[in-house]
Design an enzyme around this catalytic site. Structure first.
Site, PDB file in Angstrom:
ATOM      1  N   LYS A  28       0.844  -1.197   0.000  1.00 50.67           N
ATOM      2  CA  LYS A  28       0.000   0.000   0.000  1.00 50.67           C
ATOM      3  C   LYS A  28       0.882   1.251   0.000  1.00 50.67           C
ATOM      4  CE  LYS A  28      -0.420  -0.400   5.007  1.00 50.67           C
ATOM      5  NZ  LYS A  28      -1.246  -0.808   6.135  1.00 50.67           N
ATOM      6  N   TYR A 247      14.017  30.786  10.508  1.00 51.36           N
ATOM      7  CA  TYR A 247      12.809  31.574  10.797  1.00 51.36           C
ATOM      8  C   TYR A 247      12.513  31.671  12.293  1.00 51.36           C
ATOM      9  CZ  TYR A 247      11.434  31.107   5.861  1.00 51.36           C
ATOM     10  OH  TYR A 247      11.368  31.156   4.499  1.00 51.36           O
TER      11      TYR A 247
HETATM   12  C1  LIG Z   1      -0.425  -1.679   6.874  1.00 56.16           C
HETATM   13  C2  LIG Z   1      -1.035  -2.958   7.232  1.00 56.16           C
HETATM   14  C3  LIG Z   1      -0.229  -4.082   7.500  1.00 56.16           C
HETATM   15  C4  LIG Z   1       1.274  -4.005   7.599  1.00 56.16           C
HETATM   16  O1  LIG Z   1       1.620  -3.453   8.842  1.00 56.16           O
HETATM   17  P1  LIG Z   1       3.123  -3.281   9.336  1.00 56.16           P
HETATM   18  O2  LIG Z   1       2.984  -2.769  10.714  1.00 56.16           O
HETATM   19  O3  LIG Z   1       3.751  -2.302   8.400  1.00 56.16           O
HETATM   20  O4  LIG Z   1       3.783  -4.611   9.255  1.00 56.16           O
HETATM   21  C5  LIG Z   1      -0.871  -5.286   7.705  1.00 56.16           C
HETATM   22  N1  LIG Z   1      -2.213  -5.390   7.681  1.00 56.16           N
HETATM   23  C6  LIG Z   1      -3.012  -4.327   7.458  1.00 56.16           C
HETATM   24  C7  LIG Z   1      -4.482  -4.498   7.463  1.00 56.16           C
HETATM   25  C8  LIG Z   1      -2.454  -3.083   7.242  1.00 56.16           C
HETATM   26  O5  LIG Z   1      -3.254  -2.019   7.048  1.00 56.16           O
END
Ligand SMILES: *Cc1c(COP(=O)(O)O)cnc(C)c1O
Length: 370
Positions: A28, A247
């Protein structure tokens, strides 16, 4: 720079931990910012044949990189049109509630449709998914109607990174109760940190993301560094004790200093909360730093949109030159430390790396293209 050899090695290490369970690729958000087009073939070369993405767009990009893989899309179906898109791209929807189920049932009523789907159950996170009683009731319904064909039952842990948190076992017990209602359907519960909680959390499929990309899944386990983020130094300047930097004039120099100005700022994803001073986070955290030739150099004052100042006084005069690179995280500066200095987690640093970065992928196998 993205080291695909290190990424593959991390995947193999996790596969060894879980033994018989299969290891999905979690890609993702463009593979946590690293690039679906490069990461998916690298994982495929390790035998990964199942991927998870958040959106249908990401599913289509993954399909281009993995023509034969099973691709689960985590976020809900919105409409009948979405169902048609899922079918045409051979994407498998994760059904997260009664509305999703109704949409998918309607879609599957057409003869000859691939009815496969995943069902997500919420066992305590209160994010997405059917409730436990809803899922158990639906299992009985669908056993009669066979309206849809669940190929995966999944849930997600809230506190997998806290080994002894009581919610882990509670969620496992709730999930096992649902599994019993879906005999013969593969089950998946663990993310990166979850798969370190013990064998009973592995089930049929594990879903590690961050650990594959080099983030520590728990404070006691380190993975190989996959991503190195670097910025070019544009200028090195001298300033006097009592001068201010950046800044708001929040940083007052305590000594005569050498300041390296690097071409990186919050528009690149260097979080403003990693400023050396002048943002509220500074009250809670020590402030961010970079590394030059293995030596830590603190951020001075506020991170700006395109530029950030680093204190290179301790490296000595004429050792840091325009054109040199400063490491923001990588082998000399673990991503989890850089994240902590900015008051956040490695996930946010990776997914926040902006398009401005040129991404170099190394370790692409010439023979397989993966
Ligand atoms: C993002 C996600 C993962 C992976 O999680 P990590 O902590 O990066 O290993 C697994 N399952 C779902 C449903 C997720 O949204």
């Amino acid at each position: 720079m993205v080291d695909l050899r290190a990424l593959r090695s991390n995947y193999r290490a996790l596969a060894k931990v879980v033994g018989r369970a299969r290891v999905a690729g979690i890609v993702k958000a463009d593979a946590y910012g690293l690039g679906i087009a490069q990461v998916v073939p690298a994982l495929t070369a390790e035998g990964c044949d199942t991927f998870f993405v958040a959106t249908a767009d990401e599913g289509m990009a993954t399909r281009r990189a993995a023509p034969d893989a099973r691709i689960f899309v985590l976020n809900s179906l919105f409409s009948e049109d979405a169902a048609a898109l899922f079918a045409s791209q051979r994407l498998t929807p994760v059904l997260n509630g009664a509305t999703d189920i109704a949409l998918w049932e309607r879609h599957c009523a057409k003869p000859g449709t691939d009815k496969s789907c995943a069902i997500q159950v919420d066992t305590g996170l209160n994010r997405l998914g059917l409730t436990v009683p809803q899922a158990i009731a639906y299992a009985a319904d669908n056993a009669l109607t066979r309206a849809i064909e669940p190929v995966l039952l999944m849930s997600h842990l809230a506190c997998g990174d806290e080994r002894d948190h009581p919610l882990n076992r509670k969620q496992l017990a709730a999930f096992n109760a649902v599994r019993a209602a879906f005999p013969g359907v593969a089950a998946s519960l663990a993310n990166s940190s979850g798969l370190l909680l013990g064998r009973e959390f592995h089930l049929d499929l594990v879903r590690p993301g961050i650990a594959v990309y080099g983030g520590a899944p728990s404070s006691s386990v380190t993975m190989k560094t996959v991503v190195t983020a670097e910025a070019r130094i544009l200028q090195v300047r001298r300033a006097q004790a009592g001068d201010v930097v950046s800044y708001g004039a929040t940083q007052v120099l305590e000594r005569d200093s050498l300041i390296a100005i690097a071409a990186v700022g919050y528009a690149d994803g260097l979080l403003r909360s990693s400023s050396g001073s002048g943002v509220p986070m500074r009250a809670l955290r020590p402030g961010g730093f970079g590394a030059i030739r293995g030596q830590r150099v603190p951020i001075l004052g506020r991170v700006t949109m395109d530029l950030t100042m680093f204190d290179v006084t301790d490296l000595g005069p004429d050792t840091v030159l325009p054109g040199n690179f400063i490491q923001l995280f990588g082998p000399d500066l673990p991503i989890d430390e850089a994240a902590s200095a900015a008051g956040t987690i490695a996930y946010e640093l990776l997914t926040g790396l902006s398009r401005r970065y040129t991404r170099f992928h190394v370790g692409i196998d010439e023979a397989t293209g993966a």
